[in-house]
Design an enzyme around this catalytic site. Structure first.
Site, mmCIF file in Angstrom:
data_model
loop_
_atom_site.group_PDB
_atom_site.id
_atom_site.type_symbol
_atom_site.label_atom_id
_atom_site.label_comp_id
_atom_site.label_asym_id
_atom_site.label_seq_id
_atom_site.Cartn_x
_atom_site.Cartn_y
_atom_site.Cartn_z
ATOM 1 N N SER A 1 21.028 45.364 44.562
ATOM 2 C CA SER A 1 22.437 44.990 44.456
ATOM 3 C C SER A 1 23.007 44.931 45.868
ATOM 4 C CB SER A 1 23.210 46.012 43.614
ATOM 5 O OG SER A 1 22.750 45.997 42.288
ATOM 6 N N LYS B 1 26.569 40.456 39.230
ATOM 7 C CA LYS B 1 26.383 41.916 39.257
ATOM 8 C C LYS B 1 27.687 42.619 39.636
ATOM 9 C CE LYS B 1 24.524 45.957 39.056
ATOM 10 N NZ LYS B 1 23.330 46.430 39.745
ATOM 11 N N LYS C 1 29.434 52.019 46.340
ATOM 12 C CA LYS C 1 28.974 50.885 47.153
ATOM 13 C C LYS C 1 29.327 49.570 46.458
ATOM 14 C CE LYS C 1 25.066 49.088 46.569
ATOM 15 N NZ LYS C 1 23.649 48.728 46.367
#
Length: 279
Positions: A81, A155, A223
């Protein structure tokens, strides 16, 4: 997650693996998987290479080595990711060397990896996606979202929904507990309705049982929330609910809970609600 993903791939394809931390590969040889000692060894004569790394820095650091060691017309599939711009940068660098690239982050956690039911969001050239579909299907359900970078956009959207859903479930569980109602019966009562979700059934139980052993870490979700707001800013968007969720994960990480499961957002909401933890 990489370990069970490798096990599932090996049921259908010849596979070799490399990990900087070699003890993380222990046991894979029992599945007829070759354990490599270096990046050049894992890249040698490879048609498809899958990477799954903790952050953008590691993905960017490994790219020059992939350019050096991967053969022309091979396919690199990054299932990490990352920022959208990272995926676009790597796509361009590899494409210039006649190496194909797909950004293909996943959702579903360790259980999805074990069961080969991961949601796989893919960005890149459609013909390369079609060439890679058989391989991707060994790990879950791949969907071509669009051109390079689209997988990472998907995502980020996934993490908005998951993060906000975890927050909503936490508030519901807290309200239920403080009202003297059994929250496990609440989850059963909501089954099949509009409020039902995997987050309610999985993360909700973790909250009730105060089980915050990490499956998805707070640091990882933080994150992702940072990347979400960065991408929103590039598109002149304000995402007010995402900002709140990001701040809550930030508070958890600053308080020493970086490695707890992201369902521990429950504790941050509990603290802010004026209630006291039942731990």
């Amino acid at each position: 997650m990489g370990y069970p993903m490798a096990q599932n791939i090996s049921k259908f394809f010849r596979l070799k693996v490399y990990n900087r931390t070699k003890n993380k590969t222990i046991g894979l040889e029992n599945f007829n998987i070759k354990i490599c000692e270096s990046i050049d060894q894992v890249c040698k004569d490879c048609d498809f290479l899958i990477t799954m790394l903790p952050s953008d820095n590691e993905v960017l650091d490994i790219t020059p080595k992939l350019i050096q060691y991967m053969k022309k017309n091979s396919v690199v599939i990054d299932m990490s990711s990352t920022k959208v711009n990272t995926a676009k940068k790597i796509y361009t660098e590899l494409k210039n060397k006649n190496i194909n690239f797909l950004d293909a982050p996943v959702s579903g956690g360790p259980e999805g990896a074990k069961k080969a039911t991961l949601a796989i969001m893919v960005g890149g050239d459609q013909n390369i996606f079609e060439k890679s579909t058989e391989l991707l299907k060994t790990m879950g359900e791949p969907t071509w979202v669009g051109l390079n970078g689209s997988g990472q956009v998907a995502k980020l959207c996934n993490q908005i929904i998951v993060g906000i859903n975890i927050g909503a479930v936490a508030e519901a569980i807290i309200l239920c507990e403080k009202s003297g109602v059994d929250p496990k019966k609440l989850i059963k009562a909501l089954k099949g309705g509009f409020a039902d979700s995997l987050v309610l059934r999985n993360h909700g139980i973790r909250m009730i049982e105060k089980d915050f052993i990490p499956r998805g870490k707070n640091s990882t979700h933080l994150k992702d929330m940072v990347n979400i707001l960065e991408q929103a800013n590039k598109n002149d968007l304000d995402l007010p609910i995402s900002k709140i969720i990001k701040l809550m994960f930030e508070n958890l990480c600053k308080s020493g809970f970086s490695n707890d499961d992201h369902s521990s957002l429950y504790n941050e909401i509990l603290k802010n609600s004026g209630a006291h933890s039942q731990n």
